[in-house]
Design an enzyme around this catalytic site. Structure first.
Site, PDB file in Angstrom:
ATOM      1  CG  HIS A  21      -1.739   1.123   1.334  1.00 24.14           C
ATOM      2  ND1 HIS A  21      -3.193   1.401   1.016  1.00 24.14           N
ATOM      3  CD2 HIS A  21      -1.527   2.457   1.969  1.00 24.14           C
ATOM      4  CE1 HIS A  21      -3.475   2.473   1.089  1.00 24.14           C
ATOM      5  NE2 HIS A  21      -2.509   3.040   1.884  1.00 24.14           N
ATOM      6  CD  GLU A  22       1.635   3.618   3.580  1.00 24.55           C
ATOM      7  OE1 GLU A  22       2.139   4.554   3.132  1.00 24.55           O
ATOM      8  OE2 GLU A  22       0.583   3.523   4.410  1.00 24.55           O
ATOM      9  CG  HIS A  25       0.573   6.400  -0.595  1.00 21.52           C
ATOM     10  ND1 HIS A  25      -0.736   6.854  -1.134  1.00 21.52           N
ATOM     11  CD2 HIS A  25      -0.063   5.758   0.498  1.00 21.52           C
ATOM     12  CE1 HIS A  25      -1.775   6.582  -0.749  1.00 21.52           C
ATOM     13  NE2 HIS A  25      -1.518   5.919   0.354  1.00 21.52           N
TER      14      HIS A  25
END
Length: 459
Positions: A21-22, A25
């Site tokens: 997920h990170e 980003h």
């Protein structure tokens, strides 16, 4: 050992999904020219850290609290930014760039799910065909025309190759209008259409583990509740039960399989239960004391009965015949992986929507304790089951982060859209109030899912 393995599996699962997920980003921010100050897996103090190469000198942290993570971007709202780097600050980038960075985290969760299913379909996913093992007389399933031995070929317009396919499709039809049309093939090979009418019972059937008992059916091959062995000196032997007795009810509740008998007995520790059994064409009511049974190093509430070896062999033979495998080539597996991710995502969104309006039980929401338990169970079941678990949690994590709650990615995306429409940034006061509201909403949600988890544990 079970607790330790569950905790370890939970940490691995959360670590992998948060990292993915990170990284979404991080990767998109870097590609769009933003400066990343820190990439952290976990919160709190760093257990280990590494500094990247100049000119960004990004810090990579592995932090102490393994319940999330974050990517810290250069931003004038958080600290002074040198003039030379102002164009790389998050708040100075175009709204579309900011939205892309915020959406990338949840987006990468969906990508992870697709890749997980893709890998599973390439290796091969062993599954059971959707076979009806037992139907309760007078139930929704019985009144709809289902019978023991039926194999579900379609639910609505969806072909159901596996038990999981059938379960997802039944849930989808239930949430639609409560009517569940099916195409089944009976034991005699005849194909017929049936329809289960569950209108007005969506809330009841959406309780955890209530769907199939509520419909009145058991999926998969079942062991008939016929006593094959008696523990010498055990409660059943002392009460007068005999080998060959078929248990038809416990305290008036119908027993359709040995698994159901075992589950019902465990619900009455240290109590006397009444078993209704068939013997020689007659039915007898026999009271039996449920006691703690010690066998092969395990203790559990029981009465000291087991299935016959012949029934066990028949069950294993039937299970072998019902076993199927979903295996595809590289391209087809990717298509099926994307389709599976879409189906799970769409069903999850519909479930959440029905929870909001009160039509689906909120007890379906799970927290860290339940997730850790599922993680441990799936890890013990093998890599395929663990990958399936990771894909499901990854979809849930992606959808959760897209909710329009200010502290989540979805709420931040809403801020960017509003700023884009207004043509100017939102006031600092608005941002602070939004963050506080979002934080309180998350605290309430976490409290609720912990309550659900503890209720499951102690019940």
């Amino acid at each position: 050992m079970d607790i330790l393995s569950s905790i370890l599996a939970f940490i691995v699962a959360i670590g992998v999904l948060v990292a993915f997920h990170e990284f979404g980003h991080f990767w998109v921010a870097r590609r769009l020219g933003m400066k990343v100050l820190r990439f952290s897996i976990g919160f709190g103090k760093p257990l280990a850290k590494l500094r990247g190469r100049a000119p960004d000198n990004t810090e990579y942290w592995l932090s102490a609290i393994p319940l999330g993570g974050y990517v810290k971007l250069l931003d004038e709202r958080e600290a002074p930014v040198p003039d030379a780097e102002r164009s790389r600050a998050f708040n100075n980038r175009p709204p579309l760039h900011r939205i892309a960075v915020l959406f990338a985290g949840p987006g990468f969760n969906f990508v992870f799910a697709i890749l997980a299913y893709w890998l599973m379909f390439i290796v091969g996913v062993p599954s059971l065909k959707p076979y009806i093992g037992d139907v309760v007389p007078g139930s929704i399933a019985a009144e709809g025309g289902l019978a023991a031995g039926d194999e579900i070929r379609k639910v609505g317009g969806v072909e159901t190759e596996t038990l999981e396919d059938a379960t997802l499709a039944i849930l989808d039809e239930l949430l639609d209008d409560g009517r569940i049309p099916m195409t089944v093939v009976g034991r005699n090979g005849e194909t017929r259409r049936v329809e289960l009418d569950a209108r007005g019972k969506v809330g009841e059937l959406s309780e955890p583990d209530a769907l199939f008992p509520g419909l009145g059916l058991e999926l998969g091959p079942v062991m008939p509740p016929v006593i094959g062995t008696l523990l010498p000196g055990g409660p059943a032997a002392e009460a007068g039960l005999e080998v060959g007795d078929r248990v038809v009810a416990l305290n008036g509740e119908r027993v359709g399989s040995f698994d159901v008998l075992s589950r019902l007995i465990k619900q009455h520790p240290n109590e006397t239960v009444t078993l209704r059994v068939e013997r020689g064409g007659a039915e007898l009511d026999i009271p039996v004391q449920v006691r703690t049974i010690e066998q092969e190093g395990r203790t559990y509430p029981g009465i000291g009965v087991g299935a016959s070896e012949e029934a066990s062999r028949e069950l294993r033979s039937l299970a072998t015949r019902l076993l199927t495998e979903q295996r595809y080539g590289v391209g087809q597996a990717l298509v099926h992986g994307a389709q599976k991710t879409w189906e799970v995502s769409a069903l999850t969104v519909r479930m959440l929507g029905r929870m909001v309006i009160g039509e689906v039980s909120v007890r379906n929401l799970s927290g860290p304790i339940a997730i850790a338990t599922y993680a441990g169970d799936s890890a013990q079941a093998g890599i395929g089951a663990f990958l399936s678990f990771l894909a499901l949690i990854s979809v849930s994590l992606g959808l959760l982060n897209l909710l329009p709650v200010p502290i989540l990615d979805g709420g931040q995306i809403v801020y960017q859209v509003v700023e884009w429409v207004k043509g100017e940034p939102l006031s600092e006061r608005t941002l602070i109030v939004g963050q506080q509201i979002g934080l309180w909403l998350l605290i309430v949600l976490m409290g609720f899912v912990f309550y659900n988890d503890l209720t499951r544990v102690f019940s």
